[in-house]
Design a protein around this motif. Structure first.
Motif, PDB file in Angstrom:
ATOM      1  N   LEU A  54       2.352   1.802  -3.452  1.00  0.00           N
ATOM      2  CA  LEU A  54       1.371   2.332  -4.409  1.00  0.00           C
ATOM      3  C   LEU A  54       1.078   3.799  -4.134  1.00  0.00           C
ATOM      4  O   LEU A  54       0.946   4.605  -5.075  1.00  0.00           O
ATOM      5  CB  LEU A  54       0.082   1.501  -4.344  1.00  0.00           C
ATOM      6  CG  LEU A  54       0.202   0.054  -4.820  1.00  0.00           C
ATOM      7  CD1 LEU A  54      -1.113  -0.691  -4.605  1.00  0.00           C
ATOM      8  CD2 LEU A  54       0.609  -0.007  -6.290  1.00  0.00           C
ATOM      9  N   LEU A  55       0.974   4.175  -2.866  1.00  0.00           N
ATOM     10  CA  LEU A  55       0.734   5.577  -2.519  1.00  0.00           C
ATOM     11  C   LEU A  55       1.939   6.435  -2.885  1.00  0.00           C
ATOM     12  O   LEU A  55       1.790   7.580  -3.346  1.00  0.00           O
ATOM     13  CB  LEU A  55       0.428   5.695  -1.025  1.00  0.00           C
ATOM     14  CG  LEU A  55      -0.916   5.116  -0.565  1.00  0.00           C
ATOM     15  CD1 LEU A  55      -1.029   5.164   0.945  1.00  0.00           C
ATOM     16  CD2 LEU A  55      -2.085   5.876  -1.208  1.00  0.00           C
ATOM     17  N   HIS A  56       3.128   5.905  -2.692  1.00  0.00           N
ATOM     18  CA  HIS A  56       4.362   6.598  -3.068  1.00  0.00           C
ATOM     19  C   HIS A  56       4.371   6.856  -4.579  1.00  0.00           C
ATOM     20  O   HIS A  56       4.640   7.983  -5.023  1.00  0.00           O
ATOM     21  CB  HIS A  56       5.562   5.727  -2.673  1.00  0.00           C
ATOM     22  CG  HIS A  56       6.887   6.408  -2.797  1.00  0.00           C
ATOM     23  ND1 HIS A  56       7.585   6.880  -1.723  1.00  0.00           N
ATOM     24  CD2 HIS A  56       7.647   6.694  -3.891  1.00  0.00           C
ATOM     25  CE1 HIS A  56       8.730   7.425  -2.130  1.00  0.00           C
ATOM     26  NE2 HIS A  56       8.782   7.314  -3.454  1.00  0.00           N
ATOM     27  N   LEU A  57       4.051   5.829  -5.351  1.00  0.00           N
ATOM     28  CA  LEU A  57       4.028   5.961  -6.807  1.00  0.00           C
ATOM     29  C   LEU A  57       2.928   6.925  -7.261  1.00  0.00           C
ATOM     30  O   LEU A  57       3.122   7.683  -8.217  1.00  0.00           O
ATOM     31  CB  LEU A  57       3.822   4.586  -7.461  1.00  0.00           C
ATOM     32  CG  LEU A  57       5.002   3.614  -7.373  1.00  0.00           C
ATOM     33  CD1 LEU A  57       4.604   2.248  -7.894  1.00  0.00           C
ATOM     34  CD2 LEU A  57       6.202   4.149  -8.148  1.00  0.00           C
ATOM     35  N   ARG A  58       1.793   6.902  -6.571  1.00  0.00           N
ATOM     36  CA  ARG A  58       0.709   7.823  -6.923  1.00  0.00           C
ATOM     37  C   ARG A  58       1.130   9.279  -6.714  1.00  0.00           C
ATOM     38  O   ARG A  58       0.884  10.137  -7.579  1.00  0.00           O
ATOM     39  CB  ARG A  58      -0.527   7.525  -6.081  1.00  0.00           C
ATOM     40  CG  ARG A  58      -1.744   8.352  -6.477  1.00  0.00           C
ATOM     41  CD  ARG A  58      -2.879   8.219  -5.490  1.00  0.00           C
ATOM     42  NE  ARG A  58      -2.586   8.886  -4.214  1.00  0.00           N
ATOM     43  CZ  ARG A  58      -3.463   8.989  -3.223  1.00  0.00           C
ATOM     44  NH1 ARG A  58      -4.669   8.456  -3.333  1.00  0.00           N
ATOM     45  NH2 ARG A  58      -3.123   9.603  -2.098  1.00  0.00           N
ATOM     46  N   THR A  59       1.782   9.548  -5.600  1.00  0.00           N
ATOM     47  CA  THR A  59       2.246  10.900  -5.326  1.00  0.00           C
ATOM     48  C   THR A  59       3.233  11.367  -6.386  1.00  0.00           C
ATOM     49  O   THR A  59       3.130  12.492  -6.903  1.00  0.00           O
ATOM     50  CB  THR A  59       2.909  10.956  -3.929  1.00  0.00           C
ATOM     51  OG1 THR A  59       1.953  10.579  -2.944  1.00  0.00           O
ATOM     52  CG2 THR A  59       3.416  12.360  -3.625  1.00  0.00           C
ATOM     53  N   VAL A  60       4.183  10.506  -6.731  1.00  0.00           N
ATOM     54  CA  VAL A  60       5.170  10.841  -7.759  1.00  0.00           C
ATOM     55  C   VAL A  60       4.493  11.056  -9.108  1.00  0.00           C
ATOM     56  O   VAL A  60       4.822  12.004  -9.844  1.00  0.00           O
ATOM     57  CB  VAL A  60       6.241   9.735  -7.857  1.00  0.00           C
ATOM     58  CG1 VAL A  60       7.142   9.953  -9.079  1.00  0.00           C
ATOM     59  CG2 VAL A  60       7.074   9.691  -6.590  1.00  0.00           C
ATOM     60  N   ALA A  61       3.520  10.204  -9.445  1.00  0.00           N
ATOM     61  CA  ALA A  61       2.837  10.308 -10.739  1.00  0.00           C
ATOM     62  C   ALA A  61       2.059  11.619 -10.851  1.00  0.00           C
ATOM     63  O   ALA A  61       2.120  12.307 -11.884  1.00  0.00           O
ATOM     64  CB  ALA A  61       1.892   9.120 -10.925  1.00  0.00           C
ATOM     65  N   ILE A  62       1.325  11.982  -9.812  1.00  0.00           N
ATOM     66  CA  ILE A  62       0.535  13.223  -9.854  1.00  0.00           C
ATOM     67  C   ILE A  62       1.451  14.431 -10.027  1.00  0.00           C
ATOM     68  O   ILE A  62       1.208  15.308 -10.868  1.00  0.00           O
ATOM     69  CB  ILE A  62      -0.313  13.364  -8.579  1.00  0.00           C
ATOM     70  CG1 ILE A  62      -1.385  12.274  -8.521  1.00  0.00           C
ATOM     71  CG2 ILE A  62      -0.971  14.740  -8.517  1.00  0.00           C
ATOM     72  CD1 ILE A  62      -2.147  12.223  -7.209  1.00  0.00           C
ATOM     73  N   ALA A  63       2.518  14.485  -9.219  1.00  0.00           N
ATOM     74  CA  ALA A  63       3.443  15.619  -9.296  1.00  0.00           C
ATOM     75  C   ALA A  63       4.140  15.680 -10.654  1.00  0.00           C
ATOM     76  O   ALA A  63       4.320  16.765 -11.229  1.00  0.00           O
ATOM     77  CB  ALA A  63       4.475  15.521  -8.178  1.00  0.00           C
ATOM     78  N   THR A  88       0.829  -1.206   0.000  1.00  0.00           N
ATOM     79  CA  THR A  88       0.000   0.000   0.000  1.00  0.00           C
ATOM     80  C   THR A  88       0.862   1.254   0.000  1.00  0.00           C
ATOM     81  O   THR A  88       0.597   2.205  -0.753  1.00  0.00           O
ATOM     82  CB  THR A  88      -0.936   0.008   1.219  1.00  0.00           C
ATOM     83  OG1 THR A  88      -1.778  -1.147   1.172  1.00  0.00           O
ATOM     84  CG2 THR A  88      -1.791   1.260   1.240  1.00  0.00           C
ATOM     85  N   LEU A  89       1.902   1.270   0.844  1.00  0.00           N
ATOM     86  CA  LEU A  89       2.793   2.436   0.895  1.00  0.00           C
ATOM     87  C   LEU A  89       3.500   2.656  -0.447  1.00  0.00           C
ATOM     88  O   LEU A  89       3.685   3.797  -0.882  1.00  0.00           O
ATOM     89  CB  LEU A  89       3.831   2.260   2.004  1.00  0.00           C
ATOM     90  CG  LEU A  89       3.331   2.454   3.441  1.00  0.00           C
ATOM     91  CD1 LEU A  89       4.450   2.124   4.427  1.00  0.00           C
ATOM     92  CD2 LEU A  89       2.836   3.877   3.660  1.00  0.00           C
ATOM     93  N   THR A  96       4.175   7.756   2.237  1.00  0.00           N
ATOM     94  CA  THR A  96       5.180   7.343   1.266  1.00  0.00           C
ATOM     95  C   THR A  96       6.083   6.305   1.914  1.00  0.00           C
ATOM     96  O   THR A  96       5.956   5.998   3.106  1.00  0.00           O
ATOM     97  CB  THR A  96       6.039   8.530   0.787  1.00  0.00           C
ATOM     98  OG1 THR A  96       6.916   8.923   1.856  1.00  0.00           O
ATOM     99  CG2 THR A  96       5.184   9.710   0.370  1.00  0.00           C
ATOM    100  N   LEU A  97       7.018   5.785   1.151  1.00  0.00           N
ATOM    101  CA  LEU A  97       7.958   4.801   1.685  1.00  0.00           C
ATOM    102  C   LEU A  97       8.931   5.410   2.687  1.00  0.00           C
ATOM    103  O   LEU A  97       9.630   4.691   3.395  1.00  0.00           O
ATOM    104  CB  LEU A  97       8.725   4.141   0.533  1.00  0.00           C
ATOM    105  CG  LEU A  97       7.882   3.182  -0.313  1.00  0.00           C
ATOM    106  CD1 LEU A  97       8.577   2.867  -1.629  1.00  0.00           C
ATOM    107  CD2 LEU A  97       7.592   1.894   0.451  1.00  0.00           C
ATOM    108  N   GLY A  98       8.958   6.732   2.755  1.00  0.00           N
ATOM    109  CA  GLY A  98       9.770   7.378   3.775  1.00  0.00           C
ATOM    110  C   GLY A  98       9.307   7.022   5.175  1.00  0.00           C
ATOM    111  O   GLY A  98      10.087   7.067   6.137  1.00  0.00           O
ATOM    112  N   GLU A  99       8.031   6.633   5.281  1.00  0.00           N
ATOM    113  CA  GLU A  99       7.483   6.214   6.572  1.00  0.00           C
ATOM    114  C   GLU A  99       8.248   5.013   7.127  1.00  0.00           C
ATOM    115  O   GLU A  99       8.497   4.931   8.340  1.00  0.00           O
ATOM    116  CB  GLU A  99       6.006   5.869   6.386  1.00  0.00           C
ATOM    117  CG  GLU A  99       5.242   5.535   7.635  1.00  0.00           C
ATOM    118  CD  GLU A  99       3.769   5.299   7.356  1.00  0.00           C
ATOM    119  OE1 GLU A  99       3.271   4.225   7.726  1.00  0.00           O
ATOM    120  OE2 GLU A  99       3.124   6.182   6.757  1.00  0.00           O
TER     121      GLU A  99
END
Length: 246
Positions: free
Chosen positions: A53-62, A50-51, A198-201
């Motif tokens: 996918l959320l990381h990739l989503r954030t990068v994709a939107i930006a 999940t983290l 993000t994966l930084g978590e």
């Protein structure tokens, strides 16, 4: 045999990454020596898949937002009516490189609150420059003979832009996008300092608990994603270059 080796390595890396994200428990024996007594070897405060996918989503939107703005600006300043705005456009896209992402986050949080939004702003600003500069280079270094042939064929300015200039410049534009994506993949990890998912978590949790296994997991997943996406975009870039006859 040697020609197939890079492809086999990429496939192995992808398979390893997917296996780790879907069933991280399989790899616990490998990570157990890195943790102290009774400490968990696999990140247990959320789903790694999940983290990711959320990381990739954030990068994709930006990145999509950066592509739209940077490419549009580059096209405008390469037109006769927009050439005078080139210095201003360069100053704007350099803002993200002038301020460190951490500083952008600190400035964005009071206005946008904690979560994904400040991270998107930081990644967007940080990703503008490579896309803008590569688009500018691609559009201003086209073969003069090709442009003259397009004019001679009676193409309008709009037709030349979308049928000749952009297709020929696309490999160079993609190189800028590739660089922007790789930078954003790594930079997005700091978003967890402002509660972005993000994966930084995973990395932060490892640093706080002195758990090297957590830090290694977060770092390796981000690194594997960067390698796979970089190679994938490089392959697309090479295919477009061949198609354009470059």
């Amino acid at each position: 045999m040697r020609a197939w080796l890079p492809s086999l390595l990429r496939a192995a890396l992808l398979a390893f990454l997917l296996a780790f994200l879907v069933s991280p428990g399989w790899f616990e024996p490998l990570l157990k020596p890195l943790v102290q007594d009774n400490a968990p070897a696999i990140y247990n405060q959320g789903s790694l898949l999940t983290l990711t996918l959320l990381h990739l989503r954030t990068v994709a939107i930006a990145t999509i937002a950066a592509i739209v703005i940077a490419v549009t600006l580059a096209i405008l300043v390469t037109r006769p009516f927009g050439a005078e705005f080139l210095p201003l456009s360069r100053s704007l896209v350099n803002v993200g490189q002038t301020f460190p992402p951490v500083a952008v986050l600190a400035l964005a949080v009071p206005a946008l609150g904690f979560g994904e939004k400040p991270t998107l702003v930081a990644l967007f600003l940080y990703g503008l420059l490579p896309i803008f500069e590569n688009t500018l280079t691609g559009l201003t270094t086209l073969p003069p003979s090709v442009m003259e042939a397009a004019r001679g064929a009676g193409m309008t300015d709009r037709q030349r832009l979308f049928k000749v200039e952009v297709p020929l410049a696309m490999p160079v534009i993609l190189a800028g996008i590739r660089l922007s994506v790789v930078i954003s993949l790594a930079t997005a990890t700091i978003g967890s300092t402002v509660a972005a998912k993000t994966l930084g978590e995973v990395i932060i949790a490892g640093l706080q608990s002195n758990n090297i296994a957590f830090v290694l997991q977060g770092g390796l997943i981000v690194g594997a994603l960067a390698v796979l996406i970089y190679d994938g975009l490089s392959a697309i870039e090479a295919a477009m270059a061949r198609r354009a006859g470059l």
